[in-house]
Design an enzyme around this catalytic site. Structure first.
Site, PDB file in Angstrom:
ATOM      1  N   ASP A 179       0.837  -1.277  -0.016  1.00 32.06           N
ATOM      2  CA  ASP A 179      -0.122  -0.008  -0.001  1.00 32.06           C
ATOM      3  C   ASP A 179       0.805   1.207   0.141  1.00 32.06           C
ATOM      4  OD1 ASP A 179       1.017   0.070   2.357  1.00 32.06           O
ATOM      5  OD2 ASP A 179      -1.037   0.108   3.444  1.00 32.06           O
ATOM      6  N   SER A 180       0.224   2.414   0.061  1.00 28.71           N
ATOM      7  CA  SER A 180       1.110   3.614  -0.213  1.00 28.71           C
ATOM      8  C   SER A 180       1.552   4.154   1.232  1.00 28.71           C
ATOM      9  CB  SER A 180       0.127   4.508  -0.776  1.00 28.71           C
ATOM     10  OG  SER A 180      -0.825   5.180   0.226  1.00 28.71           O
ATOM     11  N   GLY A 181       1.290   3.620   2.185  1.00 27.70           N
ATOM     12  CA  GLY A 181       1.644   4.278   3.536  1.00 27.70           C
ATOM     13  C   GLY A 181       0.477   5.390   4.020  1.00 27.70           C
ATOM     14  N   GLY A 182      -0.227   5.890   3.022  1.00 25.39           N
ATOM     15  CA  GLY A 182      -1.226   6.928   3.046  1.00 25.39           C
ATOM     16  C   GLY A 182      -2.016   6.445   4.345  1.00 25.39           C
ATOM     17  N   PHE A 183      -2.789   5.536   4.295  1.00 27.47           N
ATOM     18  CA  PHE A 183      -3.854   4.994   5.085  1.00 27.47           C
ATOM     19  C   PHE A 183      -3.208   5.177   6.634  1.00 27.47           C
ATOM     20  CE2 PHE A 183      -6.456   1.834   7.451  1.00 27.47           C
ATOM     21  CZ  PHE A 183      -7.818   2.611   7.224  1.00 27.47           C
ATOM     22  N   ASP A 207      -2.423   8.383  -1.380  1.00 32.01           N
ATOM     23  CA  ASP A 207      -3.756   9.170  -1.337  1.00 32.01           C
ATOM     24  C   ASP A 207      -4.185   9.530   0.013  1.00 32.01           C
ATOM     25  OD1 ASP A 207      -3.896   6.559  -0.429  1.00 32.01           O
ATOM     26  OD2 ASP A 207      -5.980   6.478  -0.911  1.00 32.01           O
ATOM     27  N   GLN A 264     -10.969   8.075  -5.094  1.00 27.09           N
ATOM     28  CA  GLN A 264     -11.541   8.723  -3.900  1.00 27.09           C
ATOM     29  C   GLN A 264     -12.736   9.618  -3.945  1.00 27.09           C
ATOM     30  OE1 GLN A 264     -10.723   8.012  -0.707  1.00 27.09           O
ATOM     31  NE2 GLN A 264      -8.782   6.762  -0.792  1.00 27.09           N
ATOM     32  N   GLY A 282     -11.280   4.581   0.406  1.00 32.10           N
ATOM     33  CA  GLY A 282     -12.136   5.195   1.080  1.00 32.10           C
ATOM     34  C   GLY A 282     -13.528   4.598   1.144  1.00 32.10           C
ATOM     35  N   ASP A 328      -8.302  -7.013  -0.347  1.00 33.74           N
ATOM     36  CA  ASP A 328      -7.507  -7.632   0.825  1.00 33.74           C
ATOM     37  C   ASP A 328      -8.340  -7.121   1.953  1.00 33.74           C
ATOM     38  OD1 ASP A 328      -7.013  -4.371   0.483  1.00 33.74           O
ATOM     39  OD2 ASP A 328      -6.229  -4.513   2.490  1.00 33.74           O
ATOM     40  N   CYS A 360     -13.450 -28.589   4.826  1.00 37.56           N
ATOM     41  CA  CYS A 360     -12.307 -27.845   4.507  1.00 37.56           C
ATOM     42  C   CYS A 360     -11.208 -28.679   4.843  1.00 37.56           C
ATOM     43  CB  CYS A 360     -12.293 -26.744   5.798  1.00 37.56           C
ATOM     44  SG  CYS A 360     -10.804 -25.575   5.696  1.00 37.56           S
ATOM     45  N   CYS A 401      -7.934 -27.243   5.360  1.00 38.87           N
ATOM     46  CA  CYS A 401      -6.928 -26.623   5.746  1.00 38.87           C
ATOM     47  C   CYS A 401      -6.045 -27.130   6.745  1.00 38.87           C
ATOM     48  CB  CYS A 401      -7.510 -25.127   6.173  1.00 38.87           C
ATOM     49  SG  CYS A 401      -8.059 -25.346   8.201  1.00 38.87           S
ATOM     50  N   CYS A 412      -8.150 -27.995  10.145  1.00 41.65           N
ATOM     51  CA  CYS A 412      -9.046 -28.927   9.743  1.00 41.65           C
ATOM     52  C   CYS A 412      -8.584 -30.212   9.494  1.00 41.65           C
ATOM     53  CB  CYS A 412     -10.047 -28.293   8.876  1.00 41.65           C
ATOM     54  SG  CYS A 412     -11.084 -26.908   9.120  1.00 41.65           S
ATOM     55  N   HIS A 435      -7.010 -21.310   9.359  1.00 41.26           N
ATOM     56  CA  HIS A 435      -8.254 -21.566   8.552  1.00 41.26           C
ATOM     57  C   HIS A 435      -9.162 -20.619   7.884  1.00 41.26           C
ATOM     58  CE1 HIS A 435     -12.197 -23.601   8.404  1.00 41.26           C
ATOM     59  NE2 HIS A 435     -12.791 -22.541   8.613  1.00 41.26           N
TER      60      HIS A 435
END
Lengths: 378, 378
Positions: free
Chosen positions: B89-93, B143, B194, B221, B271, B309, B311, B314, B340
């Site tokens: 990610d950009s670091g912005g968040f 952003d 945005q 956003g 994500d 499942c 996994c 499981c 899981h």
């Protein structure tokens, strides 16, 4: 059934046959207090770490989730999906170290749970019943672990009571193993030698409990306050009184060097929380001695923790990455360090067994007591 | 290079070809904030979870261990031993949500590190430089993520500034990709739409940034305070303005049901920290809906978390055991639950892709929007 395969001086190479498979000794038991190894390590991981036998804590499992539940689910092996041997301690150590408001009588110990303060009672019979419910491979006798140093008179009274408790443990275990709904009717019982740091009490106690012809014998009440040399002195004094044809277990010990020294003095079984506890702080064992991964010099070090190690952490990750994880308090950092340290302990025992099998234990001992000792490359 | 392989209504089955291999879409990116997945999950584990692409956080890695260090170690792929794609990610968040004392200007953002309060600055150029040092497969534009609801005038100014920042991001990324010591000279750049919950601002912004012909476009956003229906409304409004031949990423979303609904609305990348965050509290996803393993009824339940499942949790462990681990606060409990949940998310995306490949996505959508929705068997 314990077989002595080779000896070198006092050091012994043996094999304990159990209903859950053979245990090649000397052996280190990997500690999973609450039926889980600290650091997010599963029984499946233990296979990758070449762990032969897992140790779980009776007191913890009795309180949560409860030994009756584990019995109803088919025993601890089914509970955490582990087919190899399991040793359970007696609960005594935790009753005396964790629980509150405890009161000891000839009958047993009244105490309050460390979780919710609930009033509980545990004596020799209760400890055997709980361990029978857990259905471990090896049960430990219920004992009082006295911290060192303690007054001679107290230690004398306590170790004599522990010996009387042991008679009750054996009787109760025999009864439980004969009941139809007992899961492991071949559960083994190890007795525990006590006597603090007093040689005469240790010897008297060991001779007394040896008469009971149990499946194995432990030395308890060491590594609880006394100096390392004192611990070695007590082992040296007790060992000649221990039956030669039974496995011997030094409880709660210790550093790689302590283990090597104790094997040299005739001990077969070990357990310790040190590999996982040290890992949490980035303290790692390696074949070059100890290292702390937090050290600045590992900042950009792309080598594995130990270039001579083939553990899951060393196979895939660098010192720089693992240092970052520990500094960032990422759970993965602790997991990788615990995997490394446990792998190291299991590999140490394998190398000790190889040395005994190959007839070169004395030279192995002389070399590694120095490397694994106090010298620290950091 | 993005290829559209099939469509069903607005839903898209695609493939993004990168220097680190192909990404089959729709895809869920497994979040490893500090180059480690919460719950003691390693990149080796991610392979077992069928994870296609990992997401790491620029802000966190910039602060610790530092992007220059990761550059000197050969980039993030070498750092955490992962050969498949990585999105940063950009670091912005994080600058806007974690950091303190922040001040926004046209140039960028001044802020204090959440670790030690150190004064720092990040603008479009700095974000690109850090991400270039990390050498991720896909870099995100810098952003401002405005929380919902925010005043129209503020959102308008902010989204216009974010669009101006995007031009600077593209210019800087082009420059960085041409430098000789750049590790990944093919680093891709996704722009971010945005505009809060204001349809006109969203559309205007999307049309504006689409002109830049970037490698992909994200909707940012959302899932930051607005209702779910409002989120779907914005996606419906923005989607027609997004280039058809570029991958589309809905940032930070969401529940399995949110993802299914967004795929249905034409989104390709997702994500979310939900799989690991929920796991910590024993909240698990299953093909029968949600379950909380803390529920009393699982006390003696020997079945796997989800009988459908495969996994790592499981395959080997029971509900009774995992419930015990979570209640005893054993790290292993969290690890098994995270494994899981992440496996479930990755399998969900595989089933969505299978449905698109097989031409039965609409019926899959109609069935699972109910099963994965609000209904809860607990």
């Amino acid at each position: 059934m314990f077989k002595l395969l080779a000896t070198d001086g006092k050091a012994r190479r043996g094999r304990l046959e159990t209903v859950h498979g053979n245990i090649e000794t000397p052996v280190f038991m990997n500690v999973g207090t609450c039926a889980a190894i600290k650091g997010g390590v599963s029984t499946k991981d233990l296979l990758d770490l070449n762990c032969q036998i897992e140790l779980s804590n009776t007191y913890h499992l009795h309180i949560r989730p409860g030994d009756k539940l584990i019995h109803d689910l088919g025993g601890i092996h089914k509970f955490f999906n582990w087919q190899r041997p399991v040793l359970t301690d007696s609960g005594g150590f935790q009753v005396f170290s964790l629980a509150k408001l405890r009161k000891i009588t000839e009958e047993g110990v009244k105490f309050a749970s460390h979780i919710d303060g609930q009033r509980m009672f545990m004596g020799p019979e209760e400890s055997m019943q709980i361990q029978s419910n857990l259905a471990s491979t090896i049960a430990m006798a219920f004992d009082e672990c006295v911290e060192n140093p303690s007054p001679y008179e107290y230690v004398k009274q306590s170790s004599e009571r522990t010996a009387r408790w042991l008679v009750r443990c054996k009787k109760e275990m025999d009864r439980l193993n004969s009941l139809p709904d007992t899961i492991n009717k071949n559960q083994l019982l190890f007795g525990i030698n006590q006597g603090g740091t007093y040689e005469d009490l240790r010897i008297e106690n060991m001779k007394e409990i040896a008469k009971l012809d149990l499946d194995g014998y432990a030395i308890g009440g060491l590594a609880v306050g006394e100096k390392t040399d004192e611990m070695y002195r007590i082992i040296d004094v007790v060992e000649p009184c221990m039956p030669k044809d039974k496995p011997r277990y030094l409880m709660g010990v210790g550093t790689p060097c302590n283990i090597l020294e104790a094997v040299h003095r005739g001990i077969d079984f070990f357990d310790c929380v040190m590999p996982s506890r040290n890992a949490r702080h980035g303290n790692l064992f390696s074949w070059n001695g100890k290292m702390n991964i937090m050290n600045e010099k590992y900042l950009n070090d792309t080598r594995p923790l130990d270039p001579n190690c083939s553990c899951p952490a060393c196979k895939d990750y660098s010192r720089a990455y693992i240092r970052h994880l520990i500094k960032a308090k990422e759970m993965l950092g602790m997991r990788l360090c615990v995997l490394h340290n446990l792998f190291f302990y299991n590999e140490l025992m394998q190398k000790i067994r190889d040395a005994l099998d190959g007839g070169y234990f004395e030279s192995f001992y002389q070399k590694y007591r120095l490397i694994l000792g106090e010298r620290n490359p950091d």
